[in-house]
Structure formats: C-alpha cells, structure tokens
Design a protein around this motif. Sequence first.
Motif: not given
Length: 316
Positions: A57-72
Amino acid sequence: MAGGEGGRDLPSTPTWAVALVCAVIVLVSVAMEHGLHKLGHWFQTRQKKAMREALEKIKAELMLMGFISLLLAVGQTPISKICIPAKAGSVMLPCKPKGGDKSGGGDGHRRLLWYPGEDHRRFLAGAGAGDDYCVKKGKVSLISTNGVHQLHIFIFVLAVFHVVYSVATMALARLKMRRWKKWEQETNSLEYQFATDPSRFRFTNQTSFVKRHLGLPSTPGVRWIVAFFRQFFASVTKVDYLTMRQGFINAHLSPNAKFDFQKYIKRSLEDDFKVVVGISLPLWFVAIFILFIDIRGLGTLIWISFIPLVRRLKLS
C-alpha cells in the motif's frame, strides 16, 4: 542573466550541474526502491503477510504521489491560464490578502515572490506567463503558477506525513509491546496459574484492575483527560494486561488453555496497520473538503479538531 527573470534555462546551465542533479535523484530513487524490495523480502521470510500488504500500500501511495506530481508539473502553466473574474478571485480566501490587494492581482503588480537584496524584483521560475495572460484580459488566474507549485508541495507533504505518522505509531506500539513479552512469560509459572485458578472465588470490586479504573478516572469527561495523559506513561500496566488476557481466554478459549496473548495482539496490530496506512478515496475527499471550508474567519482548523472528541462522546 540568460533565460529572463525566472533564471537560466536548461540550455544555459552547465552540463556537469545537470548531470550531477540527475545522478543524485537517480541514486536516491534506486536506493529507496532497493530498500523497499529488501524490506518486503524480509517480511515474506518472517511470514508477516499483513506487514507485506501494508508495504504494498505504501508503494501504491508513492506511485500515486508521483503521478500527481507529474500532472501538476505538466498542468502548471495551463491551469494558470484559466482566467476568472477578479470578484470571484477574492471570495472565500483562507488568509487576508497582502498589501490590501483584494482582487488577487488584478492590477498586474502582485508581489508573488520577493527576495531581499535584489531590488525587489519578482522571481518565479517558469512563472508569470499565465498570470500576465489573465491580467491582460482584466481577470485573474484560477490558481497562479506559484499557487500550483505550493499546492504541489502541500499534497506531497500531506501524503508523506500520513505514511510517516502511521509508521511512527506502529513503531511506538511495537516498542511498548516489548514489555508485554515478559508478562506473557510469567503466565507459565505455577504462581500465576494458582492466582488465576477459577476455583478461587474473588469479588470483582476487590481486584486490582477494578480498583485502578474506579473513582475519579471513571467520571464522564474526566476519564478522557486521564486517558490522554496516561498514554504517555503507563497506559497498560501489568494488571491490565493480565486481566485482558484472562478475559480473552475465558471468552474464546478454555480456561486452562496455553495461549500467547502478546503474539495475538501483535498480529492484530499488524492487521490494523495494513488498513490504516492506506490513503483511501474518502480520506482524500475529506482533505479536499477541509481545503474548501478553510475560509478566513471561520476557524475551521480549530473547531474541526473537536469532531472526533464529540463523536467519541456520543458513541460512549
């Protein structure tokens, strides 16, 4: 200074500087990924299924944060070019506008970012294009380039703090539970088995457990204050642990059963951690709702902190 008032652009930057920054980022990322892989393998060898799922789950959160950073990062300029009326940009502000500029920069002279000693020139890397685009139309940006950058940092800190807080809670709980292992070993002694013999009748109000939790700590309203301060010292004493252990065995097992209650609690803690560490979709919407109602003068962050207490009092 090449590249305008935002600083040097990439073609004007020395190649050794670009390579150095990229090397550091790559090394840190690879080291982090390798460390998480080793930790997952260690959980698997120790047969800690719940902890391994929590790590996923922590890995999934890190991947989600990377995707959010890319979108922003990609949408930083397009978002700043979304123009709204100056009146709409001055409604529901979380803080008092600086310099009395209530329109959020309608006059084109907003102080986005000031640096002392630089003749008060405005510096904002990669910024200003969308803001100036809206100013020329007599409007303001939906979110300025600087605002999108700050939102980027806020979301990242929010997610990282949630994970760090969950891991710290887990670590402190495991540290406190190490004392319980000694108490669990004492239950194998003949002295403990004689003291907990069901044939030895004892009034409930004569037990140490009941005496500890009666009186002032049991008064409604006071017990929450007592429990708050007790968690930093002796939240669970030996008599509490042994009483809960005996009550669990009497409710779910035979009275004389051999059972490692400390190991059971440890597994239960890991199962709960697996659920808590994940940032669910409702939790994201709660964070968005708090951002929406965080208006200057409402004191949102003050009164909203009392909601869990009120909910707890109603449940009790």
